[in-house]
Write a protein that holds these residues in place. Structure first.
Motif, PDB file in Angstrom:
ATOM      1  N   UNK A 169      62.037  38.982  15.575  1.00  0.00           N
ATOM      2  CA  UNK A 169      62.125  37.522  16.180  1.00  0.00           C
ATOM      3  C   UNK A 169      63.228  36.905  15.565  1.00  0.00           C
ATOM      4  N   UNK A 170      63.772  37.033  14.267  1.00  0.00           N
ATOM      5  CA  UNK A 170      64.742  36.390  13.825  1.00  0.00           C
ATOM      6  C   UNK A 170      66.099  37.065  14.228  1.00  0.00           C
ATOM      7  N   UNK A 171      65.959  38.569  14.148  1.00  0.00           N
ATOM      8  CA  UNK A 171      67.174  39.437  14.375  1.00  0.00           C
ATOM      9  C   UNK A 171      67.613  39.114  16.081  1.00  0.00           C
ATOM     10  N   UNK A 172      66.610  38.969  17.097  1.00  0.00           N
ATOM     11  CA  UNK A 172      67.091  38.449  18.221  1.00  0.00           C
ATOM     12  C   UNK A 172      66.745  37.269  18.752  1.00  0.00           C
ATOM     13  N   UNK A 173      66.684  36.247  17.888  1.00  0.00           N
ATOM     14  CA  UNK A 173      66.333  34.792  18.299  1.00  0.00           C
ATOM     15  C   UNK A 173      67.145  34.354  19.278  1.00  0.00           C
ATOM     16  N   UNK A 176      66.082  35.619  22.860  1.00  0.00           N
ATOM     17  CA  UNK A 176      64.608  35.123  23.139  1.00  0.00           C
ATOM     18  C   UNK A 176      64.494  33.639  23.120  1.00  0.00           C
ATOM     19  N   UNK A 177      65.781  33.108  22.932  1.00  0.00           N
ATOM     20  CA  UNK A 177      65.925  31.474  22.958  1.00  0.00           C
ATOM     21  C   UNK A 177      64.588  30.944  22.204  1.00  0.00           C
ATOM     22  N   UNK A 178      64.535  31.370  20.877  1.00  0.00           N
ATOM     23  CA  UNK A 178      63.506  31.066  19.913  1.00  0.00           C
ATOM     24  C   UNK A 178      63.697  29.684  19.532  1.00  0.00           C
ATOM     25  N   UNK A 179      63.010  28.616  19.708  1.00  0.00           N
ATOM     26  CA  UNK A 179      63.105  27.268  19.497  1.00  0.00           C
ATOM     27  C   UNK A 179      62.117  26.864  18.441  1.00  0.00           C
ATOM     28  N   UNK A 180      61.081  27.479  18.151  1.00  0.00           N
ATOM     29  CA  UNK A 180      60.041  26.980  17.060  1.00  0.00           C
ATOM     30  C   UNK A 180      59.574  28.406  16.399  1.00  0.00           C
ATOM     31  N   UNK A 181      59.788  28.592  15.077  1.00  0.00           N
ATOM     32  CA  UNK A 181      59.236  29.691  14.549  1.00  0.00           C
ATOM     33  C   UNK A 181      57.827  29.945  14.458  1.00  0.00           C
ATOM     34  N   UNK A 182      57.510  31.309  14.108  1.00  0.00           N
ATOM     35  CA  UNK A 182      56.346  31.785  13.934  1.00  0.00           C
ATOM     36  C   UNK A 182      55.423  30.880  13.237  1.00  0.00           C
ATOM     37  N   UNK A 183      54.225  30.444  13.532  1.00  0.00           N
ATOM     38  CA  UNK A 183      53.279  29.789  12.807  1.00  0.00           C
ATOM     39  C   UNK A 183      51.754  30.160  13.381  1.00  0.00           C
ATOM     40  N   UNK A 198      57.637  29.272  20.294  1.00  0.00           N
ATOM     41  CA  UNK A 198      58.019  28.506  21.040  1.00  0.00           C
ATOM     42  C   UNK A 198      59.571  28.779  21.604  1.00  0.00           C
ATOM     43  N   UNK A 199      59.726  29.095  23.081  1.00  0.00           N
ATOM     44  CA  UNK A 199      60.791  29.598  23.264  1.00  0.00           C
ATOM     45  C   UNK A 199      61.154  28.492  24.814  1.00  0.00           C
ATOM     46  N   UNK A 200      62.752  28.630  24.955  1.00  0.00           N
ATOM     47  CA  UNK A 200      63.282  28.020  26.016  1.00  0.00           C
ATOM     48  C   UNK A 200      63.493  29.109  27.153  1.00  0.00           C
ATOM     49  N   UNK A 201      62.529  28.999  28.152  1.00  0.00           N
ATOM     50  CA  UNK A 201      62.622  30.054  29.315  1.00  0.00           C
ATOM     51  C   UNK A 201      64.036  29.782  30.383  1.00  0.00           C
ATOM     52  N   UNK A 203      66.463  28.849  32.614  1.00  0.00           N
ATOM     53  CA  UNK A 203      66.376  27.899  33.940  1.00  0.00           C
ATOM     54  C   UNK A 203      65.415  26.889  33.869  1.00  0.00           C
ATOM     55  N   UNK A 204      64.790  26.589  32.659  1.00  0.00           N
ATOM     56  CA  UNK A 204      63.715  25.621  32.652  1.00  0.00           C
ATOM     57  C   UNK A 204      63.952  24.599  31.542  1.00  0.00           C
ATOM     58  N   UNK A 205      63.275  23.428  31.784  1.00  0.00           N
ATOM     59  CA  UNK A 205      63.811  22.317  30.802  1.00  0.00           C
ATOM     60  C   UNK A 205      62.731  22.398  29.603  1.00  0.00           C
ATOM     61  N   UNK A 206      61.439  22.617  29.785  1.00  0.00           N
ATOM     62  CA  UNK A 206      60.434  22.535  29.008  1.00  0.00           C
ATOM     63  C   UNK A 206      60.293  23.856  28.272  1.00  0.00           C
ATOM     64  N   UNK A 207      59.904  23.706  26.862  1.00  0.00           N
ATOM     65  CA  UNK A 207      59.464  24.994  26.042  1.00  0.00           C
ATOM     66  C   UNK A 207      58.175  25.493  26.564  1.00  0.00           C
ATOM     67  N   UNK A 208      58.339  26.964  26.306  1.00  0.00           N
ATOM     68  CA  UNK A 208      56.982  27.694  26.555  1.00  0.00           C
ATOM     69  C   UNK A 208      56.580  28.053  25.264  1.00  0.00           C
ATOM     70  N   UNK A 209      55.276  28.076  24.958  1.00  0.00           N
ATOM     71  CA  UNK A 209      54.598  28.362  23.983  1.00  0.00           C
ATOM     72  C   UNK A 209      54.019  29.760  24.254  1.00  0.00           C
TER      73      UNK A 209
END
Length: 218
Positions: A169-173, A176-183, A198-201, A203-209
């Motif tokens: 995840x960190x290598x390809x963050x 994959x537009x990683x915005x919040x780390x693994x918890x 959590x990621x930013x998909x 073309x979208x404005x809101x984060x995806x969980x």
């Protein structure tokens, strides 16, 4: 837990809390997985499609055991499209858990085998680059707030598999537009081995969980 076949809820997703839907889906998966692990034909050498197919069948059987005759409708290898104007599917997701008449009202789940052994360490990369990224780029669950990855653990070592996946995840963050780390994710009942990122998909404005659930293959 939400009775998804309640007559007042069918076809009315606005009355159903998304977290209740997801908690119910995970509860069905956990019960079905017990039955999957008792099948002599399912073992650590099976491919992803075979394991997912066995889980699909047992989820339907679990619904029947519970007397659930309505949603969620469980579709295996279901087509996904980035746009309602697409004539051909952009991808085929392992599970769509459909809970209303609206074509986009589903909880999407993608499955991947995972292992921390030396010969199978590439599976952690596949988990990211052939799994997580398909949610981020909109191949699966475009515009959705929640989706899930199921990790079929074939070496029995959940913590070690998680460490390896977190490394990837960190290598390809960036990819994959990683915005919040693994918890840990405690918000869906008593589901063990459940985590979130959590990621930013695109073309979208809101984060995806993206929820990450790990199931040990016996």
């Amino acid at each position: 837990m939400l009775p998804l076949d309640d007559s007042g809820a069918v076809g009315q997703p606005s009355f159903i809390k998304r977290k209740d839907i997801i908690a119910t889906v995970f509860d069905i998966i956990q019960a079905a997985w017990i039955q999957v692990c008792q099948k002599p034909e399912i073992n650590t050498q099976c491919d992803e499609d075979t394991i997912a197919g066995a889980l699909h069948n047992e989820m339907w059987a679990e619904k029947e055991r519970r007397g659930i005759h309505g949603p969620p409708r469980i579709e295996n290898e279901a087509a996904t499209r980035r746009s309602d104007k697409s004539l051909k599917p952009d991808g085929f997701i392992d599970f769509k858990m459909i809970y209303s008449w609206n074509i986009e009202d589903y909880f999407g789940i993608e499955c991947k085998r995972v292992s921390s052994t030396d010969q199978d360490r590439y599976l952690a990369t596949d988990y990211i680059k052939k799994g997580v990224i398909r949610f981020v780029n909109g191949t699966y669950s475009i515009g959705h707030d929640y989706a899930a990855m199921l990790g079929f653990v074939i070496d029995g070592k959940v913590p070690q598999c998680i460490d390896l996946i977190c490394d990837r995840l960190n290598k390809y963050k960036g990819d994959i537009c990683l915005k919040e780390d693994w918890i840990d994710e405690p918000g869906f009942g008593k589901t063990p081995n459940l985590y979130r990122t959590r990621h930013l998909q695109y073309g979208q404005k809101d984060l995806m969980t993206i929820l990450h659930l790990f199931l040990i293959v016996n």
